[in-house]
Design an enzyme around this catalytic site. Structure first.
Site, PDB file in Angstrom:
ATOM      1  N   SER A   1       1.037  -1.152   0.026  1.00  0.00           N
ATOM      2  CA  SER A   1       0.071  -0.332  -0.114  1.00  0.00           C
ATOM      3  C   SER A   1       0.845   0.936  -0.018  1.00  0.00           C
ATOM      4  CB  SER A   1      -1.402  -0.030   1.416  1.00  0.00           C
ATOM      5  OG  SER A   1      -0.512   0.266   2.539  1.00  0.00           O
ATOM      6  N   LYS A   2       0.362   2.269  -0.471  1.00  0.00           N
ATOM      7  CA  LYS A   2       1.244   3.747   0.321  1.00  0.00           C
ATOM      8  C   LYS A   2       1.287   3.453   1.112  1.00  0.00           C
ATOM      9  CE  LYS A   2      -1.524   7.372  -2.563  1.00  0.00           C
ATOM     10  NZ  LYS A   2      -1.643   6.499  -3.299  1.00  0.00           N
ATOM     11  N   ARG A   3       1.752   3.087   2.326  1.00  0.00           N
ATOM     12  CA  ARG A   3       2.614   3.696   2.996  1.00  0.00           C
ATOM     13  C   ARG A   3       4.516   2.602   3.016  1.00  0.00           C
ATOM     14  NH1 ARG A   3       2.109  -1.104   6.345  1.00  0.00           N
ATOM     15  NH2 ARG A   3       0.395  -1.683   5.675  1.00  0.00           N
TER      16      ARG A   3
ATOM     17  N   GLY B   1       6.108   3.502   0.257  1.00  0.00           N
ATOM     18  CA  GLY B   1       6.314   3.990  -0.828  1.00  0.00           C
ATOM     19  C   GLY B   1       5.747   4.488  -2.313  1.00  0.00           C
TER      20      GLY B   1
END
Ligand code: GLU
Length: 455
Positions: A217-219, A221
């Site tokens: 996910s966006k977490r 990067g």
């Protein structure tokens, strides 16, 4: 029978890593089998779908080198390729099921009636045998079977219905998609059965996890394919990296081209084990591809990043810049990194910014002055001659080569590591080396004695 596969993105966002991975495996299978790769836009979510996202997805695929044979932009014998343009097909076929008593109307919606006792098992090419019965298709927290909505009251088909209609009428032979769709497959099989159609083969791809073993996910990067381009990754290496997620070209074959992958790919060798997205791996793969590029192509890749950093690219000759990058050898894992590691070829400014005068003692400074003057008087300005002169000088003085070479490196590049410093000096040229050494006061200014000494 010709292999036909499809990538069916919803145009509700950019092409993210998961989508790129799915598109890539479809592309590989189409190219491996000499079949066709279809791009189908699943734009039935009217609120969230846009043409802009459709464009972004397509350009992301082009950037990765995933060309398609049929699609909304290029047509084909099985179009239209946007679901929003196929509404009459969905309606007609739903009406057929109503006429046969298999589906019913509820207001403006059409629903398929799920009956118990229907076997919905299938052999997934990757996951193996998956056993399900229609009895499993229940309302949440209830014993009642949940009928399948085919057409919503707004006239739009649902995903599970449209995908069956399209895969059937587009003659899709293999449905290759993310494992999150395994749970949708029984519903789709039920609808194939209702129409009396033979379903395609299903091959679900393993989930992609971050290094912490959580779903990517966006977490973790950058998630969109384009972010990797902007970070200075090559499409060849992002391709190579994604192909290695859940598949392997063989032991000791970590690095390969698209063509090699397309020759070696086997759908049956895709693993079901979740694949871990390891940024270090990507860096390593990118570095390998960067090394393999011919100098001109490497220069094309690095130039925009020099420009972005405000370096005077246009002041230098392309062949000379390409030589500088060749001298950089395998340094830099991305084009952006290579550009920043090599800034000192283009300009003295960043070097001055990095330079700290106090790093050098007065005693060493005095010895360096005579060493650098000797170097600058070398008539034959080649790396070999410069190094030979430096060595003989060092021997005469009983000094350490390291002290001199390190200082020369720091003075010319502002860095503690660089390619062989005599090679760098040779490429920079005598005048530029003199100019830089003068700035630090390491050699007497050739023009005037009262120029600022800088350090
Ligand atoms: N539009 C669906 C998605 O984006 C396609 C799934 C499929 O390939 O069947 O997930």
């Amino acid at each position: 029978m010709e292999t036909r596969v499809r990538f069916a993105p919803s145009p509700t966002g950019a092409l993210h890593i998961g989508g790129g991975h799915t598109a890539l495996f479809n592309w590989l299978w189409a190219r491996r089998t000499g079949g066709s790769f279809v791009l189908r836009i699943e734009d039935t979510d009217r609120d969230r779908s846009t043409r802009e996202y459709e464009e972004t997805i397509m350009s992301g695929m082009r950037w990765l080198g995933l060309d398609w044979d049929e699609g909304p932009d290029r047509g084909g014998a099985f179009g239209p390729y946007r679901q929003s343009e196929r509404l009459s097909t969905y309606r007609e076929n739903a009406e057929k099921l109503v006429a046969e008593g298999k589906a019913y109307r509820e207001g403006d919606a059409i629903l398929y009636r799920v009956l118990p006792g229907v076997e919905l098992s299938f052999d997934d090419v990757v996951y193996g045998r998956i056993e399900t019965m229609s009895d499993g298709l229940r309302e949440r927290d209830s014993d009642a079977l949940k009928d399948i909505v085919l057409i919503r009251s707004d006239g739009m088909p649902t995903y599970n219905y449209a995908v069956v209609i399209d895969d059937h009428f587009m003659n899709i032979t293999h449905v290759i998609r993310g494992e999150d769709h395994i749970s949708n497959t029984p519903k789709q099989l039920l609808l194939y059965g209702a129409f009396g159609w033979t379903p395609p083969l299903f091959a679900h791809l393993p989930m992609i996890l971050g290094r912490d073993k959580k779903k990517l996910s966006k977490r973790h990067g950058a998630t969109s394919v384009y972010e990797y381009r902007d970070l200075g990754y090559m499409p060849d290496s992002v391709f190579n990296f994604l192909a290695n997620l859940g598949w392997s070209a063989g032991e000791d074959r970590e690095i390969f081209t698209r063509q090699e992958a397309a020759r070696l790919f086997e759908l049956s060798r895709v693993t079901r084990k979740p694949a871990v997205f390891d940024p270090d791996k990507l860096n390593h793969i990118n570095q390998e591809h960067l090394k393999r590029l011919d100098p001109g192509a490497r220069l094309d890749l690095v130039k925009p990043f020099w420009t972005e950093a405000g370096l005077p690219v246009e002041k230098h000759d392309d062949a000379w810049l390409a030589d500088a990058l060749t001298l950089m050898g395998g340094r830099g894992q991305t084009a952006r990194e290579l550009a920043s590691f090599s800034d000192y070829y283009l300009s003295f400014e960043p070097v001055k910014e990095r330079w700290k005068a106090e790093d050098i003692s007065d005693e060493l400074r005095a010895r360096l002055r005579s060493f650098f003057s000797a170097l600058l008087s070398e008539p034959d300005w080649t790396p070999e001659r410069l190094e030979a002169r430096a060595r003989s000088r060092v021997e005469e003085e009983g000094a350490k080569m390291k002290d001199y070479a390190m200082t020369l490196r720091y003075a010319l590049t502002g860095m503690k590591v660089s390619p062989g410093i005599f090679e760098v000096a040779a490429l920079l040229g005598r005048d530029e080396v003199r100019r830089r050494l003068e700035f630090y006061g390491f050699v007497q200014s050739s023009e005037s004695d009262n120029r600022p000494k800088g350090a």
